[in-house]
Design an enzyme around this catalytic site. Structure first.
Site, PDB file in Angstrom:
ATOM      1  N   GLU A   1      34.240  32.082  51.031  1.00 35.66           N
ATOM      2  CA  GLU A   1      33.707  32.050  52.406  1.00 35.66           C
ATOM      3  C   GLU A   1      32.705  30.910  52.599  1.00 35.66           C
ATOM      4  O   GLU A   1      32.276  30.649  53.712  1.00 35.66           O
ATOM      5  CB  GLU A   1      33.073  33.410  52.764  1.00 35.66           C
ATOM      6  CG  GLU A   1      31.693  33.686  52.177  1.00 35.66           C
ATOM      7  CD  GLU A   1      31.706  34.076  50.701  1.00 35.66           C
ATOM      8  OE1 GLU A   1      32.762  33.964  50.047  1.00 35.66           O
ATOM      9  OE2 GLU A   1      30.631  34.472  50.196  1.00 35.66           O
ATOM     10  N   CYS A  15      32.622  38.065  44.393  1.00 38.77           N
ATOM     11  CA  CYS A  15      31.417  38.069  43.575  1.00 38.77           C
ATOM     12  C   CYS A  15      30.864  39.497  43.409  1.00 38.77           C
ATOM     13  O   CYS A  15      31.483  40.300  42.728  1.00 38.77           O
ATOM     14  CB  CYS A  15      30.399  37.093  44.155  1.00 38.77           C
ATOM     15  SG  CYS A  15      29.175  36.605  42.946  1.00 38.77           S
ATOM     16  N   HIS A  53      32.963  32.318  45.742  1.00 38.48           N
ATOM     17  CA  HIS A  53      32.725  32.564  47.174  1.00 38.48           C
ATOM     18  C   HIS A  53      33.609  31.691  48.064  1.00 38.48           C
ATOM     19  O   HIS A  53      33.145  30.642  48.528  1.00 38.48           O
ATOM     20  CB  HIS A  53      31.263  32.267  47.516  1.00 38.48           C
ATOM     21  CG  HIS A  53      30.294  33.228  46.919  1.00 38.48           C
ATOM     22  ND1 HIS A  53      29.825  34.319  47.604  1.00 38.48           N
ATOM     23  CD2 HIS A  53      29.729  33.273  45.700  1.00 38.48           C
ATOM     24  CE1 HIS A  53      28.993  35.000  46.829  1.00 38.48           C
ATOM     25  NE2 HIS A  53      28.912  34.380  45.662  1.00 38.48           N
TER      26      HIS A  53
HETATM   27  N1  GLN Z   1      24.858  38.588  40.347  1.00 41.71           N
HETATM   28  C1  GLN Z   1      25.135  39.363  41.520  1.00 41.71           C
HETATM   29  C2  GLN Z   1      25.417  40.822  41.188  1.00 41.71           C
HETATM   30  O1  GLN Z   1      25.521  41.157  40.043  1.00 41.71           O
HETATM   31  C3  GLN Z   1      26.337  38.809  42.260  1.00 41.71           C
HETATM   32  C4  GLN Z   1      25.991  37.463  42.819  1.00 41.71           C
HETATM   33  C5  GLN Z   1      26.731  37.138  44.067  1.00 41.71           C
HETATM   34  O2  GLN Z   1      27.370  37.982  44.707  1.00 41.71           O
HETATM   35  N2  GLN Z   1      26.625  35.897  44.461  1.00 41.71           N
HETATM   36  O3  GLN Z   1      25.502  41.627  42.061  1.00 41.71           O
END
Ligand code: GLN
Length: 190
Positions: A168, A74, A166
């Protein structure tokens, strides 16, 4: 485990479950002797900024260049991307991908789905997306490993692995196992 901000504890628990030792990287000297690094989800602008402020970015880039396996989830994926649509935020820029942040729209802030992942056997992987990015474009050296709704959400380029979701947050270790395999291959060649 890069432990500047975000969901690093959850990743450490997965590794612990798998019997893999991990440590928290909060300063440049903590990079000494690591065999791989995970960049967790969180806030990519914060993680990118702290990488620079704490002097971790430059030594980490040298290690990645020498083949250190890197796994970003992410926000981690965003930090690894060469290009972030509409943003000049600090980053590592080690993967030849263009990512769009918060790309699935406001109505669907978070969702879960089953994903077929290239190279992972035993059925689909449950994927949790939280304000997730997607990969809008990728260079030739990048292999797309999973897609959702026609958007690339997991990719690998040499020693870099990234997911928009994610892994994890589920009890399925298979994506972490894929990363551990990359670490083992790296250690064999080292
Ligand atoms: N939207 C977040 C970002 O741009 C990422 C979201 C996340 O890691 N769950 O950093």
């Amino acid at each position: 485990m890069l432990a500047l901000q975000g969901a690093f504890r959850e990743h450490r628990l997965v590794l612990e479950r798998m019997g893999i030792k991990s440590r928290e990287v909060k300063k440049a000297e903590h990079l000494e002797g690591i065999d791989g690094l995970i960049i967790p989800g969180g806030e990519s602008t914060t993680i990118g900024k702290l990488l620079v402020d704490f002097g971790i970015r430059e030594p980490l880039l040298r290690l990645i260049e020498k083949g250190l396996p890197l796994f970003g989830t992410c926000a981690g994926m965003i930090v690894m991307a060469k290009e972030i649509v509409g943003s000049r935020q600090p980053r590592l820029g080690v993967m030849d991908i263009v990512v769009r942040r918060n790309a699935f729209g406001r109505q669907v802030d978070s969702f879960e789905t089953d994903l077929e992942v290239k190279g992972i056997e035993g059925g689909p992987v449950r994927a949790v997306f939280i304000r997730a990015p997607y990969i809008e474009a990728a260079g030739e050296g990048v292999e797309i490993l999973a897609e959702f709704a026609g958007k690339a959400v997991m990719a690998r380029q040499e020693n870099c692995l990234a997911t928009a979701f994610h892994p994890e947050l589920t009890s399925d270790n298979r994506i972490h196992q894929l990363f551990i395999q990359m670490v083992e291959d790296y250690l064999r060649k080292k």
